[in-house]
Design an enzyme around this catalytic site. Structure first.
Site, PDB file in Angstrom:
ATOM      1  N   ASP A 154      -1.635   7.138  -7.358  1.00 29.77           N
ATOM      2  CA  ASP A 154      -0.331   6.759  -6.796  1.00 29.77           C
ATOM      3  C   ASP A 154       0.567   7.305  -7.889  1.00 29.77           C
ATOM      4  O   ASP A 154       1.812   7.819  -7.503  1.00 29.77           O
ATOM      5  CB  ASP A 154      -0.128   5.000  -7.180  1.00 29.77           C
ATOM      6  CG  ASP A 154      -0.907   4.424  -5.911  1.00 29.77           C
ATOM      7  OD1 ASP A 154      -1.633   5.086  -5.337  1.00 29.77           O
ATOM      8  OD2 ASP A 154      -0.570   3.187  -5.864  1.00 29.77           O
TER       9      ASP A 154
ATOM     10  N   GLY B 112       0.967  -1.229   0.067  1.00 32.30           N
ATOM     11  CA  GLY B 112      -0.003  -0.016   0.033  1.00 32.30           C
ATOM     12  C   GLY B 112       0.936   1.357   0.048  1.00 32.30           C
ATOM     13  O   GLY B 112       0.361   2.252   0.235  1.00 32.30           O
ATOM     14  N   LEU B 113       2.096   1.228  -0.299  1.00 30.79           N
ATOM     15  CA  LEU B 113       2.864   2.333  -0.135  1.00 30.79           C
ATOM     16  C   LEU B 113       3.481   2.789  -1.593  1.00 30.79           C
ATOM     17  O   LEU B 113       4.246   3.772  -1.921  1.00 30.79           O
ATOM     18  CB  LEU B 113       4.066   2.135   0.566  1.00 30.79           C
ATOM     19  CG  LEU B 113       3.972   1.774   2.204  1.00 30.79           C
ATOM     20  CD1 LEU B 113       5.163   1.756   2.855  1.00 30.79           C
ATOM     21  CD2 LEU B 113       2.988   2.648   2.831  1.00 30.79           C
ATOM     22  N   GLY B 114       2.556   2.383  -2.457  1.00 32.99           N
ATOM     23  CA  GLY B 114       2.746   2.998  -4.137  1.00 32.99           C
ATOM     24  C   GLY B 114       4.132   2.380  -4.679  1.00 32.99           C
ATOM     25  O   GLY B 114       4.526   3.005  -5.596  1.00 32.99           O
ATOM     26  N   SER B 115       4.541   1.204  -4.296  1.00 33.88           N
ATOM     27  CA  SER B 115       5.914   0.808  -4.750  1.00 33.88           C
ATOM     28  C   SER B 115       5.772   0.565  -6.452  1.00 33.88           C
ATOM     29  O   SER B 115       6.590   1.129  -7.348  1.00 33.88           O
ATOM     30  CB  SER B 115       6.408  -0.234  -4.195  1.00 33.88           C
ATOM     31  OG  SER B 115       6.519  -1.618  -4.989  1.00 33.88           O
ATOM     32  N   SER B 116       4.648   0.198  -7.168  1.00 36.15           N
ATOM     33  CA  SER B 116       4.694  -0.240  -8.299  1.00 36.15           C
ATOM     34  C   SER B 116       4.478   0.807  -9.076  1.00 36.15           C
ATOM     35  O   SER B 116       5.021   1.053 -10.241  1.00 36.15           O
ATOM     36  CB  SER B 116       3.669  -1.486  -8.730  1.00 36.15           C
ATOM     37  OG  SER B 116       2.443  -0.574  -8.666  1.00 36.15           O
TER      38      SER B 116
HETATM   39  O1  PMV Z   1      -2.368  -0.124  -2.535  1.00 36.86           O
HETATM   40  P1  PMV Z   1      -1.685   0.934  -3.415  1.00 36.86           P
HETATM   41  O2  PMV Z   1      -0.779   1.505  -2.796  1.00 36.86           O
HETATM   42  O3  PMV Z   1      -1.581   0.641  -4.782  1.00 36.86           O
HETATM   43  O4  PMV Z   1      -3.019   2.088  -3.160  1.00 36.86           O
HETATM   44  C1  PMV Z   1      -4.160   1.879  -3.619  1.00 36.86           C
HETATM   45  C2  PMV Z   1      -5.099   2.945  -3.709  1.00 36.86           C
HETATM   46  C3  PMV Z   1      -6.794   2.675  -4.010  1.00 36.86           C
HETATM   47  O5  PMV Z   1      -7.323   3.646  -3.679  1.00 36.86           O
HETATM   48  C4  PMV Z   1      -7.137   1.471  -3.126  1.00 36.86           C
HETATM   49  C5  PMV Z   1      -6.778   2.235  -5.591  1.00 36.86           C
HETATM   50  C6  PMV Z   1      -6.754   3.316  -6.506  1.00 36.86           C
HETATM   51  O6  PMV Z   1      -6.656   3.087  -7.568  1.00 36.86           O
HETATM   52  O7  PMV Z   1      -6.942   4.373  -5.953  1.00 36.86           O
END
Ligand code: PMV
Length: 304
Positions: free
Chosen positions: A136, A89-93
């Site tokens: 992201d 969930g920290l946007g690594s990709s």
């Molecule tokens: O899990 P991450 O870091 O890719 O964050 C996703 C954020 C979401 O709101 C769940 C999906 C999106 O595309 O905004």
């Protein structure tokens, strides 16, 4: 001569509004000082490959897209290094896709064309996400912090919050799967989902005021409310709840999941003099990080 270029991009934390942002509600997001670096080197072959082998990667897709758009004919080899933990969930990709597209932009145009890089990284993200909102990639390109809305993009804001505690539950998961889960909830509970979307609109406004202050008490309470909403749409998990419970018990003012949920990371706020103690207590069970917020966006680096 075969040329090389190196670029880096930051990871991110979503402070408020993940998932609801897919449905065009505002989300508050900040870049963090952990970065991904990608070197693009011209190669003897055609197309884009990873130096470590393989092609099925969002960074490869982003570089391919950008190379095609700027008419870069040479093949490329990408070398990726990242400080950002993956799939939590920290946007690594998004960060590696942005850095890869930026390095390709330097080779093709001798500069980083920000909007084109964002577009190219969005193509990369589509490989790993289901219906990405674009939050992201926008924050990895522009850095700093701000309010993101799918239909309007990123509007920059200076948040008066230096650091935040990030708790990594250690459980990797796929964001796309979590986004699908919310879609199922929305289809089965249309009335309730509409109410949650309306509440998110209000809550984001209040959170922005609290961040401008900063009013940490208020921020904590709003985080806990946002977590209830995320729990309701089915993206919390036992690990997330455990991490939140520990943080609150140790003196945090509020905590919630960040990013896709289903595992991944939790964020917590506390008064500055309490943050270290909260981190100490929680780190007996989970890995914790406290990176600086408002980090710089994508940039060129000197190749080593
Ligand atoms: O899990 P991450 O870091 O890719 O964050 C996703 C954020 C979401 O709101 C769940 C999906 C999106 O595309 O905004």
């Amino acid at each position: 001569m075969l040329r090389r270029a190196l670029a880096s991009a930051p990871g991110k934390v979503i402070l408020f509004g993940e998932h609801f942002v897919v449905y065009d509600k505002p989300a508050l997001v900040s870049a963090i000082e952990l970065r991904a670096r990608v070197e693009a080197a011209e190669a003897a072959w055609e197309g884009v490959r990873l130096a470590s082998g393989g092609r099925d990667n969002p960074a490869v897709r982003a570089a391919e897209y950008l190379a095609e758009r700027v008419g870069l004919r040479r093949g490329l080899s990408l070398r990726i290094e990242s400080e950002i933990p993956a799939s939590v969930g920290l946007g690594s990709s998004a960060s590696v896709s942005v850095a890869a597209a930026a390095a390709t932009s330097i080779l093709g145009l001798r500069r980083i064309e920000l909007e084109l890089v964002r577009e190219a990284a969005g193509e990369g993200e589509r490989l790993v996400h289901y219906n990405p909102s674009g939050i992201d990639t926008a924050i990895a390109v522009y850095g700093g912090g701000g309010v993101y809305r799918r239909s309007e993009g990123l509007s920059s804001e200076r948040f008066h919050l230096d650091r935040i505690l990030i708790i990594d539950t250690g459980k990797a998961r796929r964001t796309g799967e979590m986004v699908r889960r919310v879609r199922v909830y929305a289809e089965e509970n249309p009335g309730e989902f509409r109410r949650l979307l309306e509440e998110m609109e209000r809550l984001a406004g209040e959170a922005l005021d609290a961040l401008r202050g900063p009013d940490l008490q208020k921020l904590g309470a709003l985080m806990s409310r946002n977590q209830e909403m995320l729990r309701k749409v089915g993206v919390s998990s036992p690990e997330i709840e455990e991490a939140i419970g520990l943080a609150l018990k140790a003196g945090a003012l509020g905590a919630k999941l960040t990013g896709g949920g289903g595992g991944g990371c939790v964020i917590a706020v506390a008064e500055e003099d309490k943050l270290e103690n909260v981190a100490r207590v929680v780190s007996r069970r989970f890995r914790t990080l406290a990176p600086r917020l408002m980090a710089e966006g994508v940039r060129e680096e000197e190749p080593g």
